[in-house]
Scaffold this motif. Structure first.
Motif, PDB file in Angstrom:
ATOM      1  N   GLU A  29      -7.700 -20.982 -17.023  1.00 55.25           N
ATOM      2  CA  GLU A  29      -7.227 -20.505 -18.329  1.00 55.25           C
ATOM      3  C   GLU A  29      -8.357 -20.511 -19.355  1.00 55.25           C
ATOM      4  O   GLU A  29      -8.524 -19.555 -20.119  1.00 55.25           O
ATOM      5  CB  GLU A  29      -6.078 -21.392 -18.832  1.00 55.25           C
ATOM      6  CG  GLU A  29      -4.774 -21.186 -18.093  1.00 55.25           C
ATOM      7  CD  GLU A  29      -3.631 -22.004 -18.675  1.00 55.25           C
ATOM      8  OE1 GLU A  29      -2.493 -21.778 -18.261  1.00 55.25           O
ATOM      9  OE2 GLU A  29      -3.872 -22.880 -19.529  1.00 55.25           O
ATOM     10  N   ASP A 117      -8.081 -23.343 -25.722  1.00 57.45           N
ATOM     11  CA  ASP A 117      -6.871 -22.836 -25.064  1.00 57.45           C
ATOM     12  C   ASP A 117      -6.266 -21.632 -25.776  1.00 57.45           C
ATOM     13  O   ASP A 117      -5.063 -21.408 -25.715  1.00 57.45           O
ATOM     14  CB  ASP A 117      -5.828 -23.952 -24.908  1.00 57.45           C
ATOM     15  CG  ASP A 117      -5.458 -24.611 -26.222  1.00 57.45           C
ATOM     16  OD1 ASP A 117      -6.015 -24.221 -27.264  1.00 57.45           O
ATOM     17  OD2 ASP A 117      -4.609 -25.523 -26.207  1.00 57.45           O
ATOM     18  N   PHE A 156       9.904 -21.541 -26.162  1.00 56.28           N
ATOM     19  CA  PHE A 156       8.886 -22.136 -27.034  1.00 56.28           C
ATOM     20  C   PHE A 156       8.372 -21.102 -28.045  1.00 56.28           C
ATOM     21  O   PHE A 156       8.203 -21.405 -29.219  1.00 56.28           O
ATOM     22  CB  PHE A 156       7.712 -22.674 -26.213  1.00 56.28           C
ATOM     23  CG  PHE A 156       7.747 -24.162 -26.046  1.00 56.28           C
ATOM     24  CD1 PHE A 156       7.783 -24.998 -27.143  1.00 56.28           C
ATOM     25  CD2 PHE A 156       7.755 -24.740 -24.788  1.00 56.28           C
ATOM     26  CE1 PHE A 156       7.815 -26.379 -26.999  1.00 56.28           C
ATOM     27  CE2 PHE A 156       7.794 -26.117 -24.620  1.00 56.28           C
ATOM     28  CZ  PHE A 156       7.821 -26.940 -25.729  1.00 56.28           C
ATOM     29  N   TRP A 160       8.640 -21.991 -31.967  1.00 54.17           N
ATOM     30  CA  TRP A 160       7.360 -22.591 -32.354  1.00 54.17           C
ATOM     31  C   TRP A 160       6.970 -22.212 -33.774  1.00 54.17           C
ATOM     32  O   TRP A 160       7.526 -21.282 -34.356  1.00 54.17           O
ATOM     33  CB  TRP A 160       6.276 -22.147 -31.365  1.00 54.17           C
ATOM     34  CG  TRP A 160       5.200 -23.165 -31.152  1.00 54.17           C
ATOM     35  CD1 TRP A 160       3.884 -23.008 -31.398  1.00 54.17           C
ATOM     36  CD2 TRP A 160       5.350 -24.485 -30.633  1.00 54.17           C
ATOM     37  NE1 TRP A 160       3.196 -24.142 -31.065  1.00 54.17           N
ATOM     38  CE2 TRP A 160       4.077 -25.076 -30.592  1.00 54.17           C
ATOM     39  CE3 TRP A 160       6.443 -25.236 -30.205  1.00 54.17           C
ATOM     40  CZ2 TRP A 160       3.851 -26.372 -30.142  1.00 54.17           C
ATOM     41  CZ3 TRP A 160       6.231 -26.534 -29.756  1.00 54.17           C
ATOM     42  CH2 TRP A 160       4.946 -27.081 -29.729  1.00 54.17           C
ATOM     43  N   HIS A 227      -2.136 -18.176 -27.652  1.00 57.45           N
ATOM     44  CA  HIS A 227      -2.267 -19.575 -27.265  1.00 57.45           C
ATOM     45  C   HIS A 227      -1.429 -19.757 -26.013  1.00 57.45           C
ATOM     46  O   HIS A 227      -0.289 -19.309 -25.970  1.00 57.45           O
ATOM     47  CB  HIS A 227      -1.729 -20.446 -28.408  1.00 57.45           C
ATOM     48  CG  HIS A 227      -1.926 -21.916 -28.240  1.00 57.45           C
ATOM     49  ND1 HIS A 227      -1.271 -22.649 -27.273  1.00 57.45           N
ATOM     50  CD2 HIS A 227      -2.697 -22.799 -28.919  1.00 57.45           C
ATOM     51  CE1 HIS A 227      -1.638 -23.916 -27.380  1.00 57.45           C
ATOM     52  NE2 HIS A 227      -2.501 -24.036 -28.358  1.00 57.45           N
ATOM     53  N   TYR A 228      -1.998 -20.402 -25.023  1.00 59.19           N
ATOM     54  CA  TYR A 228      -1.213 -20.640 -23.814  1.00 59.19           C
ATOM     55  C   TYR A 228       0.019 -21.471 -24.152  1.00 59.19           C
ATOM     56  O   TYR A 228      -0.036 -22.372 -24.982  1.00 59.19           O
ATOM     57  CB  TYR A 228      -2.052 -21.363 -22.765  1.00 59.19           C
ATOM     58  CG  TYR A 228      -3.085 -20.470 -22.128  1.00 59.19           C
ATOM     59  CD1 TYR A 228      -2.696 -19.449 -21.273  1.00 59.19           C
ATOM     60  CD2 TYR A 228      -4.439 -20.633 -22.396  1.00 59.19           C
ATOM     61  CE1 TYR A 228      -3.641 -18.612 -20.696  1.00 59.19           C
ATOM     62  CE2 TYR A 228      -5.387 -19.802 -21.811  1.00 59.19           C
ATOM     63  CZ  TYR A 228      -4.975 -18.794 -20.966  1.00 59.19           C
ATOM     64  OH  TYR A 228      -5.898 -17.960 -20.404  1.00 59.19           O
ATOM     65  N   SER A 229       1.091 -21.132 -23.502  1.00 58.00           N
ATOM     66  CA  SER A 229       2.331 -21.833 -23.794  1.00 58.00           C
ATOM     67  C   SER A 229       2.269 -23.267 -23.296  1.00 58.00           C
ATOM     68  O   SER A 229       1.740 -23.528 -22.209  1.00 58.00           O
ATOM     69  CB  SER A 229       3.498 -21.121 -23.122  1.00 58.00           C
ATOM     70  OG  SER A 229       4.692 -21.800 -23.425  1.00 58.00           O
TER      71      SER A 229
END
Lengths: 296, 46
Positions: A29, A117, A156, A160, A227-229
């Motif tokens: 990632e 990330d 999320f 979020w 943004h990666y979960s």
């Protein structure tokens, strides 16, 4: 697009990439994000801006730098070719410690803060740099959203504090400063580091208030990163409780409240944020407003 | 999001904010002490 004035002046900028949890991160990632970062640097360098310094700010020891360089070179060899890679260590440092420590290692007049990330979309860096043509602008804030690929990550993304990728204009227009996608004039951020605080994501709110109190504005631009979960129920549980504790810490910091006021503040609908963001968000989060926890 | 997932998503979302409420209330009431928040090792990105 970066302007001719910036090119003529050979504006120097630096990037700080925070790498808080190098032990547990997924290097596949991270590689995607670092490659995208290299692509963005090439795009603005081709326009005539100076080769930047990229500061990898991590929480390990100085001696970890070689191993990190090796991994970064393996995942994104382009990054070292298009920038001057340097490493700064703050052993045991927390998120904002690493931001502050990384900023001190920069040399450009503009400092872009990002995280390991997140993955920039094409045009991201140029969009973040362009507003700095105006000498009055101190802070340029990008647009961060959560990626999603399954039920949990979609949920999320809905609840979020980042706006969703699309169809979330109203919420996005009210977004707070994203420490993972923001640019500052170096002079300002060096003299106004992220305040030290016990909270998890409180320092960013405090810095934002400091900026506004001094009469500056946060200039929002459509410089997009995803943004990666977050993953997993353990994270879900931990993050929810921290979100609550941070909400109280922010209330105390911003209102100097007594305990009675704090308890009263925590009252009301505990699910207010979820109800507004969840129900109204589907499918387009229409009519939402900032939930009480929606401060990064 | 597929329509059939919406109710489940709402439940998860409400669970998140219910926990957040508990976190805020317990902290405000002094049930939980103010300590430095450390990211657990199992968190890859937060």
């Amino acid at each position: 697009m970066v302007s001719a004035e910036m090119v003529e002046e050979r504006v120097r900028y630096s990037l700080v990439v925070e790498m808080e949890n190098a032990k547990s991160i997924d290097w596949d990632e991270i590689g995607v994000g670092l490659k995208a970062l290299a692509r963005e640097i090439v795009a603005v360098t081709d326009l005539g801006l100076a080769r930047p310094k990229v500061v990898i700010s991590h929480g390990g020891h100085e001696s970890d730098a070689d191993a990190l360089l090796h991994k970064i070179t393996a995942e994104a060899p382009q990054l070292g070719q298009v920038s001057d890679l340097v490493f700064t260590a703050f052993p045991g440092g927390r998120y904002y410690d690493l931001k502050n420590n990384g900023v001190l290692a920069t040399d450009g007049s503009i400092v872009i803060l990002t995280d390991s990330d997140v993955v920039p979309e094409p045009g991201w860096l140029s969009a973040l740099l362009k507003p700095f043509e105006d000498p009055k602008i101190i802070c340029v804030n990008g647009y961060t959203y959560l990626s999603h690929d399954d039920f949990f990550s979609r949920t999320f993304a809905l609840i979020w504090f980042f706006p969703m990728a699309h169809g979330d204009g109203r919420f996005a227009s009210k977004r707070a400063m994203n420490a993972n996608n923001v640019g500052f004039r170096r002079e300002w951020i060096v003299s106004h580091p992220f305040p030290k605080h016990n909270g998890f994501k409180v320092s960013c709110t405090l810095l934002m208030r400091e900026l506004l109190r001094e009469g500056h504005k946060i200039h929002n631009v459509n410089a997009r990163v995803y943004h990666y979960s977050p993953r997993g129920w353990r994270f879900f549980y931990w993050r929810a409780l921290v979100t609550g504790r941070d909400a109280d810490r922010k209330f105390v910091a911003l209102n100097s409240a007594g305990r009675t006021q704090r308890v009263a503040k925590s009252d009301g609908s505990p699910c207010r944020g979820a109800r507004h963001d969840g129900l109204s968000a589907m499918p387009e989060r229409q009519g939402c407003r900032l939930g009480k926890f929606h401060f990064p | 999001m597929p329509p059939w997932q919406i109710p489940f998503s709402l439940i998860v979302g409400q669970a998140f904010y219910a926990l957040a409420f508990w976190g805020q209330f317990s902290f405000a009431a002094g049930i939980v002490r103010d300590e430095i928040e450390i990211v657990p090792d199992y968190v890859g990105h937060s």
